[in-house]
Enzyme design. Structure first.
Site, mmCIF file in Angstrom:
data_model
loop_
_atom_site.group_PDB
_atom_site.id
_atom_site.type_symbol
_atom_site.label_atom_id
_atom_site.label_comp_id
_atom_site.label_asym_id
_atom_site.label_seq_id
_atom_site.Cartn_x
_atom_site.Cartn_y
_atom_site.Cartn_z
ATOM 1 C CG ASN A 1 36.514 51.204 37.257
ATOM 2 O OD1 ASN A 1 37.575 50.707 37.276
ATOM 3 N ND2 ASN A 1 35.237 51.180 36.574
ATOM 4 C CE1 TYR B 1 43.059 55.895 29.982
ATOM 5 C CE2 TYR B 1 45.424 56.100 29.903
ATOM 6 C CZ TYR B 1 44.287 55.574 30.283
ATOM 7 O OH TYR B 1 44.147 54.617 31.366
ATOM 8 C CG ASP C 1 26.913 59.746 28.748
ATOM 9 O OD1 ASP C 1 27.975 59.669 29.365
ATOM 10 O OD2 ASP C 1 26.651 59.738 27.660
ATOM 11 C CE LYS D 1 42.807 58.048 33.570
ATOM 12 N NZ LYS D 1 41.774 57.559 34.322
ATOM 13 C CB THR E 1 39.961 45.642 30.637
ATOM 14 O OG1 THR E 1 40.793 46.802 30.208
ATOM 15 C CG2 THR E 1 40.290 45.311 32.103
ATOM 16 C CB VAL F 1 44.917 44.449 33.338
ATOM 17 C CG1 VAL F 1 46.149 44.183 34.442
ATOM 18 C CG2 VAL F 1 43.843 45.614 33.457
#
Length: 257
Positions: free
Chosen positions: A81, A152, A55, A156, A185, A183
């Site tokens: 990723n 977030y 984790d 990034k 996902t 995209v």
């Protein structure tokens, strides 16, 4: 043939990149958060070389992931990723860190420091980094009111700071950061407008291609091409502040280049 380790490989872009690299004949080491997810992804990708369990929200488990990867030998490439999205409620990890920061920002730092130095490093950012806090204020969100999208975006931007710092400190490594686009996902949602098929082509290319154009460093890329980014990410002092901050949280220092 390249040996490639991919974090967050059980679904989404990590799974897609793994699948494409395996199809090309590369040895791919997958990462899964727990044993159940690891068993499922190996059933889906039986030609993967191995799966490593841990984790990434836990500093101690992230240590263990790095140890397990090193036991499999030195990687040619590592694709960072794994990440959580911009709709997460505020929650703290077992280390009393914001969950989004621990997974998106700190875990890539720890793994970079502890995994045997590969030939290529690929980090994952987002166009949302443009709204990131370039002053690195209040990373624990102890003062500010929680804003998931802002948190977030901050992480990034931090991914770019990390990648650019590593590209300077390890000049013998091809180190870059990628925006896969927005995209469809699980993270991006069903109505995301960008091309899902192109979302992993840059990661696959950077991690495995022998083309001269893929052997580059210190770039922010989208669909295999340079992409504009927040210019504050070029600030070496800001890069160093982020690196120092991660070191102070973990007592882990990046090995010399």
């Amino acid at each position: 043939m390249k040996k490639v380790f991919i974090t967050g490989a059980t679904d989404g872009l990590g799974f897609m990149a793994a699948e494409k690299l395996i199809e090309k004949g590369h040895q791919v080491i997958l990462h899964a958060r727990n044993n159940a997810k690891g068993e499922i992804v190996l059933q889906k990708l039986p030609n993967a070389k191995a799966v490593v369990i841990g984790d990434l929200s836990s500093i101690s488990q992230t240590y263990e992931i790095a140890e397990a990867v090193n036991q499999l030998g030195t990687m040619d490439s590592v694709i960072h990723n794994a990440g959580v999205g911009f709709q997460e409620p505020y929650q703290e990890t077992e280390d009393a860190l914001p969950y989004v920061f621990a997974i998106n920002s700190l875990a890539p730092y720890i793994l970079t420091c502890l995994i045997n130095k590969p030939k290529r490093l690929i980090y994952t950012s987002s166009g949302m980094h443009q709204q990131g806090d370039a002053e690195l204020k209040d990373l624990f969100w102890k003062v500010k009111k929680w804003n998931a999208a802002q948190a977030y975006s901050d992480t990034k931007l931090q991914n770019i700071l990390l990648a650019f710092a590593i590209s300077k400190r390890w000049p013998d490594v091809f180190c870059n950061v990628v925006s896969p686009g927005w995209v469809a996902t699980k993270m991006g949602g069903p109505h995301a407008p960008d091309d899902l098929e192109k979302a992993t082509e840059t990661q696959v290319w950077l991690s495995s291609s022998e083309e001269k154009e893929a052997k580059i460093s210190g770039n922010f890329l989208y669909h295999k091409r340079p992409k504009s980014y927040l210019l504050a990410a070029n600030d070496i002092q800001l890069q160093n502040r982020f690196m120092d901050y991660c070191e102070s949280l973990t007592n882990i220092k990046l090995p010399n280049g």
